[in-house]
Scaffold this motif. Structure first.
Motif, PDB file in Angstrom:
ATOM      1  N   ALA A  65      33.926  43.475  14.558  1.00 20.66           N
ATOM      2  CA  ALA A  65      32.753  43.249  14.447  1.00 20.66           C
ATOM      3  C   ALA A  65      31.996  41.937  15.644  1.00 20.66           C
ATOM      4  O   ALA A  65      30.977  42.136  15.893  1.00 20.66           O
ATOM      5  N   LEU A  66      33.098  41.324  15.783  1.00 25.00           N
ATOM      6  CA  LEU A  66      32.545  40.371  17.140  1.00 25.00           C
ATOM      7  C   LEU A  66      32.558  41.175  17.991  1.00 25.00           C
ATOM      8  O   LEU A  66      31.577  40.689  18.753  1.00 25.00           O
ATOM      9  N   ALA A  67      33.274  42.168  18.557  1.00 29.59           N
ATOM     10  CA  ALA A  67      32.836  42.704  19.636  1.00 29.59           C
ATOM     11  C   ALA A  67      31.674  43.706  19.664  1.00 29.59           C
ATOM     12  O   ALA A  67      30.803  43.479  20.687  1.00 29.59           O
ATOM     13  N   GLU A  72      26.095  43.442  21.512  1.00 25.07           N
ATOM     14  CA  GLU A  72      24.574  43.692  21.107  1.00 25.07           C
ATOM     15  C   GLU A  72      23.676  42.403  21.502  1.00 25.07           C
ATOM     16  O   GLU A  72      22.535  42.426  21.926  1.00 25.07           O
ATOM     17  N   SER A  73      24.358  41.150  21.573  1.00 27.84           N
ATOM     18  CA  SER A  73      23.629  40.082  22.021  1.00 27.84           C
ATOM     19  C   SER A  73      23.608  40.075  23.403  1.00 27.84           C
ATOM     20  O   SER A  73      22.702  39.207  24.055  1.00 27.84           O
ATOM     21  N   GLY A  74      24.099  41.031  24.240  1.00 30.10           N
ATOM     22  CA  GLY A  74      24.108  40.895  25.569  1.00 30.10           C
ATOM     23  C   GLY A  74      25.417  39.885  26.302  1.00 30.10           C
ATOM     24  O   GLY A  74      25.139  39.923  27.457  1.00 30.10           O
ATOM     25  N   ALA A  75      26.069  39.347  25.449  1.00 33.20           N
ATOM     26  CA  ALA A  75      27.368  38.635  25.971  1.00 33.20           C
ATOM     27  C   ALA A  75      28.403  39.402  26.819  1.00 33.20           C
ATOM     28  O   ALA A  75      28.848  39.068  27.651  1.00 33.20           O
ATOM     29  N   GLY A  77      28.990  43.587  28.169  1.00 30.01           N
ATOM     30  CA  GLY A  77      28.386  44.970  28.458  1.00 30.01           C
ATOM     31  C   GLY A  77      29.057  46.025  27.581  1.00 30.01           C
ATOM     32  O   GLY A  77      29.821  46.073  27.028  1.00 30.01           O
ATOM     33  N   GLY A  78      28.181  47.263  27.700  1.00 31.39           N
ATOM     34  CA  GLY A  78      28.677  48.443  26.916  1.00 31.39           C
ATOM     35  C   GLY A  78      27.828  48.781  25.692  1.00 31.39           C
ATOM     36  O   GLY A  78      26.713  48.205  25.392  1.00 31.39           O
ATOM     37  N   TYR A  79      28.295  49.573  24.861  1.00 29.99           N
ATOM     38  CA  TYR A  79      27.737  49.869  23.642  1.00 29.99           C
ATOM     39  C   TYR A  79      28.500  49.131  22.237  1.00 29.99           C
ATOM     40  O   TYR A  79      29.658  49.262  22.372  1.00 29.99           O
ATOM     41  N   PRO A  80      27.658  48.658  21.530  1.00 31.96           N
ATOM     42  CA  PRO A  80      28.301  47.966  20.503  1.00 31.96           C
ATOM     43  C   PRO A  80      29.382  48.512  19.648  1.00 31.96           C
ATOM     44  O   PRO A  80      30.580  48.085  19.473  1.00 31.96           O
ATOM     45  N   CYS A  81      29.308  49.701  19.089  1.00 27.90           N
ATOM     46  CA  CYS A  81      30.127  50.561  18.155  1.00 27.90           C
ATOM     47  C   CYS A  81      31.342  50.873  19.050  1.00 27.90           C
ATOM     48  O   CYS A  81      32.327  51.056  18.581  1.00 27.90           O
ATOM     49  N   GLU A  82      31.079  51.439  20.319  1.00 34.12           N
ATOM     50  CA  GLU A  82      32.207  51.856  21.275  1.00 34.12           C
ATOM     51  C   GLU A  82      32.997  50.424  21.448  1.00 34.12           C
ATOM     52  O   GLU A  82      34.245  50.797  21.395  1.00 34.12           O
TER      53      GLU A  82
END
Length: 129
Positions: A65-67, A72-75, A77-82
């Motif tokens: 969940a933290l990842a 998503e917040s931009g902290a 890079g990448g895609y949130p669910c990946e």
């Protein structure tokens, strides 16, 4: 018939004398107590292992969940669910559900513990409301 004073017992009398004889009963009781203690120790070890695995599963869900929220917040890079799936896999669990709303992420992580599929949900992000 008096030679040797041999007396033949009937079957019920022999059986009764064997049942009344307590020689060796301490050994049987000791073995029974040891068997019960071993069963209790085995049960305690199984339960403690399952609880430890469940704790690890909770940690995997929170990490996932933290990842996702950090991504998503931009902290990060990448895609949130990946990134959430990668974080869950690092702990040995599998991401089964991932939703992102704003910068909040909700995940569901699953792991098999002793042949039983266990699922934990976690949320990361700002407080709801």
């Amino acid at each position: 018939m008096m030679a040797g004073h041999y007396r033949e017992w009937s079957r019920p009398a022999r059986l009764w004398s064997l049942l009344r004889d307590d020689r060796g009963s301490g050994s049987v009781i000791t073995l029974a107590v040891i068997a019960v203690l071993m069963a209790v120790v085995g049960l305690v070890l199984a339960v403690s292992t399952a609880l430890s695995e469940k704790g690890q599963l909770r940690a995997d869900a929170e990490s996932a969940a933290l990842a996702a929220a950090d991504t998503e917040s931009g902290a990060v890079g990448g895609y949130p669910c990946e990134n959430a799936a990668r974080a869950a896999e690092l702990g040995g669990s599998e991401l089964t559900e991932c939703t992102v709303e704003g910068v909040a992420a909700k995940v569901e992580v699953t792991r098999t513990i002793w042949g039983v599929s266990v699922t934990v949900r976690a949320r990361a992000g700002p407080p709801p409301g």
